[in-house]
Structures are given as structure tokens and as C-alpha cells.
Design an enzyme around this catalytic site. Structure first.
Site, mmCIF file in Angstrom:
data_model
loop_
_atom_site.group_PDB
_atom_site.id
_atom_site.type_symbol
_atom_site.label_atom_id
_atom_site.label_comp_id
_atom_site.label_asym_id
_atom_site.label_seq_id
_atom_site.Cartn_x
_atom_site.Cartn_y
_atom_site.Cartn_z
ATOM 1 N N GLU A 78 4.788 -35.618 17.742
ATOM 2 C CA GLU A 78 4.980 -34.508 18.672
ATOM 3 C C GLU A 78 4.164 -33.310 18.181
ATOM 4 O OE1 GLU A 78 9.214 -33.876 19.855
ATOM 5 O OE2 GLU A 78 9.568 -35.390 18.310
ATOM 6 N N ARG B 219 12.025 -44.652 6.212
ATOM 7 C CA ARG B 219 11.193 -43.466 6.121
ATOM 8 C C ARG B 219 10.955 -43.114 4.654
ATOM 9 N NH1 ARG B 219 14.368 -38.888 9.076
ATOM 10 N NH2 ARG B 219 12.461 -37.769 8.560
ATOM 11 N N LYS C 280 11.994 -30.538 8.951
ATOM 12 C CA LYS C 280 11.200 -29.516 9.646
ATOM 13 C C LYS C 280 11.911 -28.171 9.626
ATOM 14 C CE LYS C 280 8.941 -30.970 13.102
ATOM 15 N NZ LYS C 280 8.557 -31.525 14.417
#
Length: 859
Positions: free
Chosen positions: A75, A328, A338
Site C-alpha cells: 500500500e 513475517r 507502522k
């Protein structure tokens, strides 16, 4: 005076050491479904420790048609970080391994958070992380069809965007409405959460779920036309409000947003949700394998639900894309959230997104870590479905490995002390010395020498000054550098002796050393009859030295899990993560190379061929690896420390006990002291192995028989035959989940016959302690990249020294004493309990874990 010029390409070459991903459950799935044999994978005698059947949405997967195609779809709402590096590297590597393609797609479905700044930074980061590798037009039948230079990159074709498919995604929503599988809802966000239910209770159907097709079509078209405010309506898929998977309880697939989009402007005021748009974008691009992280595992049924319907209605003409999840990347001593990264930037704990202490790719690049080192790190961590928290030191080791190979050496004096050679006469002299001790292709550099040089202040111990007084006027033990009235060799040049120390009148600290040089010792020569000088130090000639600033960067956080103990990760920021040295001097060739790079950067105009300041890296001898900083100018050179020469964060190992002071071997059945138990733990050989065969025991229903490769070698050094292991795991773990599994075994127990078959090792497993068929047993898991035979160690303990064969030296056996201290902790990690301290069982690639059990025994 002539200086050797270093060509820029020599500074940016990738590592020549071949290294690739180990075969893993994803490459196995792709190979089996496509019939294509991958190339470039690491040659290891294993496949994976994961159950590949968990990734399939049906009992039989269709054969893949067309080229293997992956994608990287971030994104554009922030800067990429090290977690994204794993996804980038693996998606590109898989496509190359299967002679396929990798697309670059921007998932731009939320105009509230997206910006062109993020688009540019993402493309820049992906180009950088893949630099040094061929682009996909070299692997595919058709050439890269991107006409715009800014769109070209290592990916296949042009940069793609989800917004390119907004019309198709809208048509897909209309199709679902017409099929009676989507409806316009007007519950508030709070009401929708209430109606959704919980993990243990089903949801309730919305009162608007029964709207007719015509009314749903009318309202949805009005939503697109901008006739309704944000929050008034959403479009929901009509699936199953009683589904145990919350993602299937009529998820929202469209919402109203009256905001301009960075790519489409004001053309749209409704935008699709990620779970709806992603499978459609994958399908229209012909993505064969949608590789994503484990948090999307529960979203896979919805992914398949959407893809199946658009293919059935022939909105897209391609095969069914397949989503497969992997763990991950989690790193100690850093944060990848983030939200937390934004807080670091906005509260000015760091100097922006590209601060070299940040885990963002822009920060890592500015610091000087080569992209080849990031790829090497990702490859070594491997791919699995087991979450692990990787030590930051492993990434630093990868950086050292690549930098050691490609970085020229240079003299840089971080804390200069002036040395005047009183018997020097004449002009400057030049020494030709190697740029790199292992690479003749980089040639020599010219280092000038003259009457005045600088040495490191730490290379002189002032016996008669403050530091000497604090040490009883004795040099530190093992000090082999310069002392008053003693000699040292200036590397590549001459031996000098210190005759006089000039001091500051106030502090009494040395400001200058008056020395004598010995001409007959030039270039390493020791005259016949004289004793060889032991100490060798670096230096920089004063008149040609270039002054510069050095940013001494270290880890941003001082603990492994920032915020875990304090409650606020900001409290764990390392106060010593940056120190600025503004009086550093470097040899003149370094300055000349830097100016050449600055000129190259100034001429570089095409983003796809961008040259970065940090492409110029050096090993400043005895100090560390350094890179030119983006703030450097011709008049103000700035270098960043990338990494130290060795790991300064590794816990100090206690010294070995002297022979006459050996710790007592544990031989008491009761009340063993801590030292005895620790000694026992170090005697047990816990080794990594791979189960290559597994089947039932011919004479015992409760036993299984395995063939185990635990890295044994025969007398000639060749791999030995796998060991036979008998284990009481029948009915506990299916055979197909045992074969090719990476495990931990005890390899130095005395072989024992079990119902007629001799067992040469023991498999370690965790158990919930229940009896009979209700017992849950899980083998210990090991990261994919760990080689068979590696010795598992105990965290913060002295290295293990296993006995050739464990034997009892008391009423209890050694293994029984150690086993009593082993368990699985609350974080699903295997631990050894030592006097209230939990020491994790560690490998070179991270901790030993189990799949799901916590707070249970190991045996």
C-alpha cells in the site's frame, strides 16, 4: 601528487558467493502444482518443517497454467521497512527460480492515507533491494512492456496499480449484487461490530440483508454517483453470519470516501476494500501464487470466494490464483509497527524516515547496508510458517560478510593525536598499498607519508599522564601499541619511537608526540639482529589529510523487545545510538573517491539508474565499515558507520575455568547446586536434524521408527548414513507431518534397543501432559536455514562441550537432570530454567519453538 582513482562500479559489485533460499514448503507446492523444477535453490537435504496441506483450499489443487507469476503489492501509505524486504526478496526469488515473472503493484485503494511521496519511495526501495540482479525481461518470453522510464524496474512489465482495475472491481461488485451475493447495508460501524459476533458466538444478520436486487443496484450506483455521505452505506458480501471465520461474516467490500485519489483524482467516491480488490487484481494479472504473511491466513477463504466467482462469471480469463502464507519477519532490538515508526519520526526521536538508525529501507540504504546483505539475510532466515524473533546481530553479520568482500580498506583516524617525526627531512613519500587484502582486482592505493602524521589517541597509552596515574603507571594488560620511550610500527611505513609527550597545560592530556623514525624499517622490514616490533597502528599524513564528520551509529534500542518491560517502547531508546565525531581525518584517496561519487550522483538523472551516496563504502581499519552519507558535500564529507567489525552486543562469555579449578561435575541426586546443573546442560548434545523417513514399528503399536539425518560424517568426512530412531509418537503426529521435518534431537545418549530395534538418538517434543489419546504432542521446530548437525545452545551460557557419550555419574542420569529444567514458555519458545532465569534454546537463525503449546513440558 598522484592518487589512484577508484571506479564506482568496483564499489557496487554484489557478493560473488552463491546463496539462495533453501527448498521450503512454498517451493514444494509450486513445483508439484506446475511440474517445473526450480533453479538456484540451496542444495540441502531437507524440504521443510511445515504441513503443506494447510495451504490448500481444496483436497486437489489444479495444475498451474502459464508462467509462475508472483507479485509485490504494498500500500502506498508509508515507507517500506525490513519486514517488506523479506516479502520483496522472496517474491522475486520464487519467480526467478521457476523461470517466471514478478509484478510490481501498488495497492492504492485508500486515498485517505496514500501519497505520491510514498509511491516514489516504494519504487525506489524495490529497485534498490533488487539491484545487482537481472530484471525479468531477461527471464520472460516477452520484453518488459513499460514505455515510461520511471515505470521500468526489476519487475516484469510496467508498474501496476489496483486503481487500474477500479472499473473491473466495480463490475465484480455489480455481479455479486445481481447474483444475490452482495447487499447495501446501513448499519453504523458500532452496530456492525455488535452484529458481527465473537470468536465463540455467531453473528446476527443485518436488517438490510434482505434488500432486493434492484434496490441494492440502485443504492450502489447512487453511492458511486456521490449522492450519499460517507458512512451512510457500505456494500457487504452476503456469505454466512454463522461462519466460525469472522472474515466470512458478510464482510464489507465497498465504502464511500469523498476524497481525491492520488492516481484517479475525483473519478471515484467509492473505494473497494483490500480483501475484495486483491483477489481480483491478482486474477486479472494472471498471478499464479499470491504469497503473503500469516496474518492473511484467515482471509484466504474470502480470497478464494471472490476469485472463484469472478472466474466463473468470466469477468477475468485466467486460472485460479492461489494464496499461500508464510511467517513475517520479526527482529529483536527494533520495531516494525507502522504506528511506532510514525511516532519515532513525528516526536523527533530520529531525524526522519531515512534516519540510518531506522529499520526503513531508506534508512538502511542511507546507513550503507548493501542490498545484497539484506537479500542474504532474508535467504538465511528462510521461509516457514513458524513465527520467530530474529536477533538483529544476524542481519549485522550478513552486512559484515558482504562488506568485507566488496569494501576497500582505508586509514581513518577518528580521534586524532598529532605525531611529529623530528628526524624526518625532505618532502612527502608515497606508499603503494592494497585497496583490499583479498582482492587484487581492486589494485593499490597511494598513501602519502611525511614529517607530521595523526594516530588514534587510543593507540598511545600515556603512562605519566592522567590515564597512566589511574592505572598505577602501568600499561593495560596486552597493550601492544605505542608507549613513552617505546616503539611501534606505522602500518605499511616505518617503525617510530616516542621520545617526548607534549601536554595540555590545564588537563595534562597529550596534544602531540615527538617521535623518531627508523629509515631501515621501511615497508615492514626488520633489520637483521633487531627484535621485531610487535605493535602495528594506523596513521594519516597531516598535510594531505581530509577532515570529515563521522556519524557513529548503533542500534536504536537497548533491549531485545522495546517496551516489553517498560510499557513504552520510547523508554527503551538507546541513548548511545548516535555519537558525532567532527574532527576525523582520512587519507586523501578516500576524499577523492567521495568527490568522484558526488559527481556521478549529480549527473544521474534517471531514477531507475540512480546512484546513491552509500554506494561508496569502506572498511576504516580497526574501526568498522562506513558509507558516504547523503548529506555529504564536496566541502563537508560525512560518513556513517554501517556496522562494527565484530558484534559488540553479543553477551560476554565467562572465561574458561583453569584446569585446577574445574567446576564439579553434577553427581548428586538431590540439591544439585546451580554450577553443577549448568555443567550438565553443556554436556548434552542437542543437535538439529531432519527426519528423512518415518513408519510404524513392526512390533509395537505405540512406537514409530524414523531415519534421522543429524549431520553425521564418516571417517572420510562424507555424510554418514542416517541414524535409526525409535520414538513413542504413534498416533500423536501423522507420518506425513514427520518426513522432511527439521527437529532437535539428543545425539549422545547410549543407543538402546526398543522392542528389537536399536535407537541411536532421541527426538525432543513438547507435551501438554495429558494421558492417552487426549495428549497433544508437538516436535520442537527449528528455523529452515539451520544446517543439520548444528549444536543447539543455551542463551547467555558458555558454549556447549558435549560428552562423546552421556553416562550417569550419580543416582540420576545427566539427561534426566537437564530434562527436569526444560519446558516451553508462554511465547512458544523452548527454554532452560536456571535458578529463576529462563534461557532460550538457540540456533544460528533464532530460537527453538513449538507450533502452539505454551507452558508445558519437554521430553
Amino acid at each position: 601528487m598522484k592518487f589512484h582513482k577508484l571506479l564506482l562500479p568496483l564499489l557496487t559489485i554484489p557478493s560473488t558467493q552463491p546463496f539462495a533460499y533453501a527448498p521450503n514448503f512454498i517451493t514444494k507446492i509450486i513445483q508439484e502444482s506446475s511440474g517445473i523444477t526450480p533453479v538456484g535453490l540451496a542444495e540441502v537435504t531437507k524440504k521443510d518443517d511445515d504441513d503443506t496441506t494447510t495451504t490448500s483450499s481444496s483436497s486437489s489443487s489444479p495444475i498451474v497454467q502459464g508462467p509462475i507469476t508472483t507479485r509485490f503489492p504494498p500500500e502506498p501509505n508509508g515507507y517500506l521497512h525490513l519486514g517488506h524486504a523479506k516479502a520483496i526478496s522472496f517474491n522475486f526469488a520464487v519467480a526467478r527460480a521457476f523461470h517466471g515473472r514478478c509484478h510490481m503493484r501498488l495497492d492504492d485503494t485508500n486515498p485517505s492515507k496514500e501519497d505520491e511521496e510514498y509511491v516514489e519511495s516504494i519504487l525506489r526501495d524495490v529497485r534498490w533491494i533488487q539491484s545487482g540482479l537481472p530484471s525479468f525481461d531477461k527471464f520472460s518470453d516477452s520484453k518488459n512492456d513499460g514505455d515510461d522510464e520511471e515505470e521500468k524496474g526489476p519487475w516484469y512489465g510496467p508498474v501496476r496499480k489496483t486503481s487500474d482495475y477500479f472499473e473491473l472491481i466495480y463490475d465484480a461488485a455489480i455481479m455479486l449484487i445481481e447474483r444475490g451475493e452482495a447487499y447495501v447495508d446501513e448499519l453504523s460501524a458500532e452496530e456492525m461490530r455488535e452484529y458481527r459476533g465473537t470468536l465463540v458466538e455467531g453473528g446476527k444478520e443485518s436488517p438490510w440483508r434482505g434488500r432486493g436486487v434492484d434496490e441494492n443496484l440502485r443504492l450502489f450506483r447512487e453511492m458511486r454517483e456521490g449522492k450519499h455521505p460517507e458512512g451512510k452505506y457500505v456494500l457487504r458480501a452476503k456469505i454466512d453470519m454463522s461462519s466460525p471465520n469472522l472474515n466470512m461474516r458478510d464482510p464489507v467490500i465497498y465504502r464511500i470516501k469523498h476524497e481525491s485519489h492520488q492516481a484517479t483524482g475525483d473519478a471515484w467516491c467509492i473505494y473497494p476494500m483490500y480483501d475484495f480488490s486483491h483477489p481480483i487484481a491478482d486474477a486479472v494479472e494472471g498471478i499464479t501464487h499470491s504469497l503473503c504473511t500469516l496474518e492473511f491466513e484467515d482471509h484466504r477463504p474470502l480470497y478464494d470466494w471472490v476469485a472463484e466467482r469472478i472466474l466463473k462469471e468470466k469477468l477475468v480469463d485466467c486460472g485460479q490464483p492461489r494464496q499461500i502464507e508464510f511467517s513475517r519477519l520479526n527482529l529483536k532490538y527494533t520495531v516494525l509497527s507502522k504506528r511506532k515508526l510514525i511516532k519515532l519520526v513525528e516526536e523527533k526521536h530520529v531525524n526522519g524516515w531515512d534516519d540510518p538508525r531506522m529499520p526503513t529501507l531508506s534508512g538502511i540504504r542511507r546507513r550503507g547496508v548493501p542490498p545484497a546483505a539484506i537479500r542474504l539475510f532474508c535467504e538465511r532466515m528462510g521461509i516457514s510458517k513458524s513465527d520467530s524473533n530474529i536477533d538483529f546481530g544476524i542481519m549485522e553479520d550478513c552486512a559484515r560478510e558482504i562488506l568485507d568482500e566488496q569494501s576497500p580498506r582505508a586509514f581513518a583516524i577518528l580521534d586524532p593525536l598529532k605525531v611529529t617525526i623530528q628526524n624526518w627531512e625532505g618532502d612527502l613519500e608515497e606508499f603503494g598499498v592494497p585497496r583490499h587484502p583479498k582482492r587484487d582486482d581492486l589494485g593499490d592505493r597511494i598513501v602519502p607519508f611525511g614529517k607530521t602524521v595523526y594516530i588514534e589517541r587510543s593507540d598511545f597509552f600515556d603512562l605519566d599522564g592522567p590515564e597512566g596515574n589511574a592505572n598505577n603507571n602501568k600499561a593495560p594488560k596486552g597493550f601492544k601499541r605505542l608507549l613513552p620511550d617505546d616503539k611501534v610500527r606505522l602500518k605499511y611505513a616505518y617503525v617510530i619511537s616516542c621520545d617526548k609527550v607534549v601536554r595540555d597545560a590545564t588537563t595534562k592530556e597529550p596534544t602531540e608526540l615527538i617521535c623518531t623514525y627508523y629509515p631501515e624499517t621501511r615497508a615492514g622490514v626488520t633489520p637483521e639482529g633487531e627484535t621485531r616490533v610487535a605493535g602495528i597502528i594506523q596513521w594519516v599524513e597531516a598535510s594531505t589529510a581530509k577532515k570529515c564528520t563521522v556519524m557513529q551509529y548503533d542500534r536504536l534500542f537497548k533491549c531485545e523487545e522495546p517496551g516489553k518491560e517498560t510499557g513504552d517502547f520510547i523508554d527503551d531508546i538507546n541513548p548511545d545510538s548516535l555519537s558525532v565525531l567532527d574532527a576525523v581525518v582520512v587519507e586523501p584517496g578516500v576524499a577523492q573517491d567521495a568527490l568522484e561519487v558526488l559527481k556521478t550522483i549529480e549527473k544521474s538523472e534517471v531514477s531507475a539508474e540512480k546512484t546513491y551516496h552509500s554506494s561508496l563504502t569502506y572498511q576504516f581499519e580497526r574501526s568498522g565499515y562506513y558509507a558516504l552519507d547523503a548529506a555529504a558535500t564536496e566541502d563537508n564529507l560525512v560518513f556513517n558507520r554501517i556496522v562494527t567489525l565484530r558484534d559488540t552486543w553479543a553477551p560476554a562469555q565467562p572465561k574458561q575455568a583453569k584446569p585446577e579449578q574445574k567446576p564439579a561435575v553434577a553427581n548428586k541426586p538431590k540439591n544439585e547446586d546451580s554450577a553443577s546443573i549448568l555443567q550438565d546442560a553443556r554436556r548434552v548434545a542437542l543437535r538439529v536434524g531432519t527426519i528423512v523417513e518415518a513408519g510404524p514399528h513392526p512390533e509395537a503399536d505405540s512406537l514409530i521408527v524414523c531415519k534421522l539425518d543429524c549431520g553425521d560424517k564418516d571417517e572420510s568426512g562424507q555424510p554418514a548414513e542416517p541414524r535409526t530412531v525409535v520414538a513413542g509418537l504413534a498416533g500423536k503426529i501423522p507420518f506425513d507431518q514427520l518426513v522432511d521435518r527439521k527437529i532437535v534431537c539428543i545425539s549422545n545418549l547410549k543407543p538402546a534397543k526398543m522392542r528389537g530395534i536399536e535407537s541411536a538418538a532421541m527426538l525432543l517434543a513438547a507435551s501438554d501432559g495429558k494421558e492417552g489419546d487426549d495428549e497433544i504432542v508437538e516436535l520442537l521446530d527449528v528455523p529452515d536455514s539451520v544446517p543439520n548437525g548444528e549444536l543447539v545452545y543455551f542463551e547467555n551460557m558458555e558454549p556447549c562441550e558435549p560428552d562423546d557419550m552421556l553416562k550417569s555419574k550419580g543416582a540420576l542420569k545427566v539427561w534426566d537432570r537437564v530434562k527436569a529444567q526444560l519446558k516451553v514458555g508462554g511465547e512458544k519458545e523452548a527454554i532452560y530454567q536456571d535458578e529463576g532465569v529462563n534461557r532460550r534454546l538457540m540456533t544460528s537463525a533464532g530460537p527453538v519453538t513449538v507450533k502452539s503449546l505454551t507452558d508445558c513440558i519437554i521430553g
